[in-house]
Motif scaffolding. Structure first.
Motif, short mmCIF file in Angstrom:
data_model
loop_
_atom_site.label_atom_id
_atom_site.label_comp_id
_atom_site.label_asym_id
_atom_site.label_seq_id
_atom_site.Cartn_x
_atom_site.Cartn_y
_atom_site.Cartn_z
N VAL A 145 0.84 -1.20 0.00
CA VAL A 145 0.00 0.00 0.00
C VAL A 145 0.87 1.25 0.00
O VAL A 145 0.59 2.22 -0.71
N GLY A 146 1.94 1.24 0.76
CA GLY A 146 2.86 2.39 0.80
C GLY A 146 3.50 2.66 -0.55
O GLY A 146 3.59 3.82 -0.98
N ILE A 147 3.94 1.62 -1.24
CA ILE A 147 4.55 1.79 -2.56
C ILE A 147 3.53 2.33 -3.56
O ILE A 147 3.81 3.27 -4.31
N VAL A 148 2.34 1.74 -3.57
CA VAL A 148 1.30 2.20 -4.50
C VAL A 148 0.93 3.65 -4.20
O VAL A 148 0.78 4.47 -5.11
N ALA A 149 0.80 3.99 -2.92
CA ALA A 149 0.46 5.36 -2.54
C ALA A 149 1.56 6.33 -2.93
O ALA A 149 1.28 7.44 -3.40
N ALA A 150 2.81 5.93 -2.76
CA ALA A 150 3.92 6.80 -3.12
C ALA A 150 3.97 7.03 -4.63
O ALA A 150 4.19 8.15 -5.08
N LEU A 151 3.77 5.97 -5.40
CA LEU A 151 3.76 6.13 -6.86
C LEU A 151 2.57 6.98 -7.31
O LEU A 151 2.72 7.86 -8.17
N ALA A 152 1.41 6.74 -6.71
CA ALA A 152 0.23 7.54 -7.06
C ALA A 152 0.43 9.00 -6.65
O ALA A 152 0.06 9.92 -7.40
N GLY A 153 1.03 9.23 -5.50
CA GLY A 153 1.30 10.59 -5.05
C GLY A 153 2.26 11.32 -5.97
O GLY A 153 2.10 12.51 -6.23
N THR A 154 3.26 10.60 -6.47
CA THR A 154 4.20 11.19 -7.42
C THR A 154 3.48 11.56 -8.71
O THR A 154 3.70 12.64 -9.26
N CYS A 155 2.61 10.69 -9.18
CA CYS A 155 1.84 10.97 -10.40
C CYS A 155 0.90 12.15 -10.21
O CYS A 155 0.78 13.01 -11.09
N ILE A 156 0.24 12.21 -9.07
CA ILE A 156 -0.66 13.32 -8.78
C ILE A 156 0.11 14.63 -8.71
O ILE A 156 -0.31 15.65 -9.29
N ALA A 157 1.24 14.63 -8.02
CA ALA A 157 2.05 15.85 -7.92
C ALA A 157 2.55 16.29 -9.29
O ALA A 157 2.56 17.48 -9.60
N ALA A 158 2.95 15.33 -10.11
CA ALA A 158 3.40 15.67 -11.47
C ALA A 158 2.25 16.22 -12.29
O ALA A 158 2.43 17.19 -13.05
N GLY A 159 1.07 15.64 -12.14
CA GLY A 159 -0.10 16.13 -12.87
C GLY A 159 -0.51 17.53 -12.47
O GLY A 159 -1.04 18.29 -13.29
#
Length: 87
Positions: free
Chosen positions: A38-52
């Motif tokens: 869950v932490g890895i998925v959240a970190a990757l999703a957070g990176t994508c959201i921040a980039a977006g």
């Protein structure tokens, strides 16, 4: 998303996933593997959201991206805990 962002998101995800074990209530039955996942998925999703949102490129520490990742990880661990409790 650059390779360095993906690698740092995975490492950060492992850390926040492991810290999720310390923060969770004792009644939840989520193992180390699930919290790290869950932490890895959240970190990757957070990176994508921040980039977006155009927040991924900063000088120094990107506190907003970290905050997004932590909030997503906390929500993910809580949701998984609720799901596992019902199952």
């Amino acid at each position: 998303m650059e390779t360095s962002q993906i690698i740092s998101a995975i490492v950060f995800g492992i850390v926040i996933g492991a810290l999720g074990l310390l923060a969770k209530p004792r009644g939840q039955h989520i193992g180390l593997r699930w919290t790290i996942t869950v932490g890895i998925v959240a970190a990757l999703a957070g990176t994508c959201i921040a980039a977006g949102l155009g927040l991924a490129e900063t000088k120094g520490v990107n506190w907003i991206e970290w905050l997004i990742q932590i909030v997503l990880a906390a929500a993910g661990v809580a949701a998984l805990g609720q799901f596992r409790a019902r199952a």
